[in-house]
Design a protein around this motif. Structure first.
Motif, PDB file in Angstrom:
ATOM      1  N   ARG A 248       0.834  -1.205   0.000  1.00 40.09           N
ATOM      2  CA  ARG A 248       0.000   0.000   0.000  1.00 40.09           C
ATOM      3  C   ARG A 248       0.869   1.256   0.000  1.00 40.09           C
ATOM      4  NH1 ARG A 248      -5.453  -0.655   0.962  1.00 40.09           N
ATOM      5  NH2 ARG A 248      -6.118  -2.694   1.760  1.00 40.09           N
ATOM      6  N   ALA A 249       0.288   2.355  -0.456  1.00 39.74           N
ATOM      7  CA  ALA A 249       1.010   3.623  -0.527  1.00 39.74           C
ATOM      8  C   ALA A 249       1.347   4.130   0.863  1.00 39.74           C
ATOM      9  CB  ALA A 249       0.166   4.653  -1.269  1.00 39.74           C
ATOM     10  N   GLY A 300      -2.076  12.298   3.138  1.00 38.00           N
ATOM     11  CA  GLY A 300      -1.103  11.407   3.754  1.00 38.00           C
ATOM     12  C   GLY A 300      -1.525   9.946   3.688  1.00 38.00           C
ATOM     13  N   PHE A 301      -0.536   9.089   3.572  1.00 41.74           N
ATOM     14  CA  PHE A 301      -0.767   7.651   3.563  1.00 41.74           C
ATOM     15  C   PHE A 301       0.151   7.039   4.615  1.00 41.74           C
ATOM     16  CE2 PHE A 301      -1.268   9.322  -0.751  1.00 41.74           C
ATOM     17  CZ  PHE A 301      -2.585   8.972  -1.020  1.00 41.74           C
ATOM     18  N   ARG A 302      -0.440   6.448   5.634  1.00 44.62           N
ATOM     19  CA  ARG A 302       0.345   5.841   6.699  1.00 44.62           C
ATOM     20  C   ARG A 302      -0.465   4.735   7.365  1.00 44.62           C
ATOM     21  NH1 ARG A 302      -1.192  11.012   8.061  1.00 44.62           N
ATOM     22  NH2 ARG A 302      -2.565  11.227   9.893  1.00 44.62           N
ATOM     23  N   GLY A 303       0.241   3.705   7.754  1.00 42.32           N
ATOM     24  CA  GLY A 303      -0.420   2.596   8.420  1.00 42.32           C
ATOM     25  C   GLY A 303      -1.507   1.945   7.596  1.00 42.32           C
ATOM     26  N   ALA A 306      -5.484   6.257   4.400  1.00 43.69           N
ATOM     27  CA  ALA A 306      -5.315   7.528   3.688  1.00 43.69           C
ATOM     28  C   ALA A 306      -6.005   8.635   4.469  1.00 43.69           C
ATOM     29  CB  ALA A 306      -5.899   7.439   2.280  1.00 43.69           C
ATOM     30  N   TRP A 307      -5.317   9.776   4.591  1.00 41.99           N
ATOM     31  CA  TRP A 307      -5.841  10.923   5.343  1.00 41.99           C
ATOM     32  C   TRP A 307      -5.741  12.176   4.488  1.00 41.99           C
ATOM     33  CZ3 TRP A 307      -7.352  10.394  10.587  1.00 41.99           C
ATOM     34  CH2 TRP A 307      -7.065   9.157  11.152  1.00 41.99           C
ATOM     35  N   LEU A 308      -6.754  13.010   4.538  1.00 45.34           N
ATOM     36  CA  LEU A 308      -6.719  14.344   3.958  1.00 45.34           C
ATOM     37  C   LEU A 308      -6.715  15.315   5.113  1.00 45.34           C
ATOM     38  CD1 LEU A 308      -6.748  16.115   1.424  1.00 45.34           C
ATOM     39  CD2 LEU A 308      -9.250  16.125   1.558  1.00 45.34           C
ATOM     40  N   ALA A 315      -8.960   3.229   3.294  1.00 46.14           N
ATOM     41  CA  ALA A 315      -7.743   2.476   3.070  1.00 46.14           C
ATOM     42  C   ALA A 315      -6.861   3.146   2.013  1.00 46.14           C
ATOM     43  CB  ALA A 315      -8.074   1.053   2.643  1.00 46.14           C
ATOM     44  N   ALA A 316      -5.554   3.093   2.222  1.00 46.09           N
ATOM     45  CA  ALA A 316      -4.605   3.632   1.244  1.00 46.09           C
ATOM     46  C   ALA A 316      -4.618   2.744   0.002  1.00 46.09           C
ATOM     47  CB  ALA A 316      -3.206   3.679   1.835  1.00 46.09           C
TER      48      ALA A 316
END
Length: 320
Positions: A248-249, A300-303, A306-308, A315-316
């Motif tokens: 995943r990214a 952002g992509f973490r864990g 995906a977050w804006l 999910a990323a």
């Protein structure tokens, strides 16, 4: 002296003719073998095969080429593959103005001006990719029999080796429009001005003659610059992501816009954001924006998610 010169020129002409003839024979044999393989596998065919270009080039033309695999099928009136006889690693593919593309039960008629592709390989044992490009002038796609149409003024895609296992991808779509049926209900502007991107792709293996065996995987994407201009919506992006242990990214991309409300409206119109979540997203973004509507925010992509900014999107996406 003159007689010797004439003799030498005649000898060179004969050698050139023999060389071109041998190359043409090999090219024709290769084309016949490829078509025979497609026919045997039930994946395609073509009509007449003709060769031209003597003495400085080879030009192979296929009439009514067609390919099909599962739910996908493509056909053109003709295609022409050409390359200089002194540099067979520099190839160009030209396509007829009219083509058809079938996706499932839907068949589209594609009409384009000067659509062609170019491929340059690095001379050597591995024939590594140096560059590849697809370019088209005005193009138009409609459902066969007359249905909603999509169009663009210009399309350009280029992929080039950038060293160190990286490849630079540049893409541009100018003056594009969606079917009228999609525009009106969702408030889309009639035409998008520009969609463009400059990316650096990191692959696990080079793109060369061994690619089928090495199966290059996408390891990272660097966004040097990307932009969208569609009506009042303008959006720019830059950043980098890579594939995590699960494919995943992971990373972040900085998004900026002079009018965040117009971008949210476009995302709603394209159904990238479902209407029930539009108000909640706007409520989260409003405090982060300037009074004039400008907004810079991290995607952002973490864990694996995906977050804006502070908003969890889900999910990323997978890079692999």
């Amino acid at each position: 002296m003159r007689r010797r010169l004439i003799s030498a020129l005649v000898a060179l002409a004969v050698l050139a003719a023999l060389g071109w003839g041998a190359g043409a024979f090999a090219l024709r044999q290769g084309a016949d073998a490829a078509l025979r393989s497609l026919r045997d596998q039930g994946r395609g065919n073509a009509g007449a095969v003709t060769l031209a270009g003597f003495p400085g080039a080879f030009s192979l033309r296929l009439d009514t080429p067609r390919l099909h695999q599962g739910l996908l099928a493509w056909q053109a009136e003709w295609l022409r593959l050409s390359f200089p006889s002194y540099a067979p690693w520099r190839m160009r593919l030209d396509l007829s103005q009219a083509q058809t593309l079938r996706i499932g039960l839907l068949q589209y008629l594609l009409v384009s001006e000067n659509m062609h592709a170019a491929l340059m390989l690095r001379p050597g044992a591995t024939l590594a990719l140096e560059s590849a490009a697809v370019v088209s002038g005005p193009l138009h796609a409609s459902l066969d029999g007359g249905g909603p149409a999509m169009a663009a003024d210009q399309l350009a895609l280029t992929l080039a080796a950038a060293g160190g296992g990286d490849y630079r991808l540049e893409a541009s779509l100018a003056g594009f429009s969606l079917p009228v049926l999609l525009q009106a209900p969702y408030g889309l502007a009639e035409r998008g001005e520009l969609l463009s991107a400059r990316l650096v792709l990191g692959l696990s293996a080079p793109l060369d003659r061994h690619a089928q065996a090495t199966a290059p995987r996408l390891l990272s994407v660097g966004v040097e610059a990307a932009s969208l201009r569609w009506g009042e919506a303008q959006l720019a992006a830059e950043g980098a992501v890579r594939a995590d242990a699960n494919g995943r990214a992971e990373g972040q991309i900085t998004l900026s816009t002079p009018d965040w409300r117009a971008v949210v409206a476009l995302a709603l119109a394209l159904r990238l954001v479902q209407p029930p979540y539009g108000a909640a997203l706007s409520a989260e973004l409003a405090p982060l924006a300037s009074a004039d509507g400008t907004l810079t925010i991290e995607l952002g992509f973490r864990g694996g998610m995906a977050w804006l900014g502070p908003v969890l999107l889900g999910a990323a996406p997978y890079l692999q």
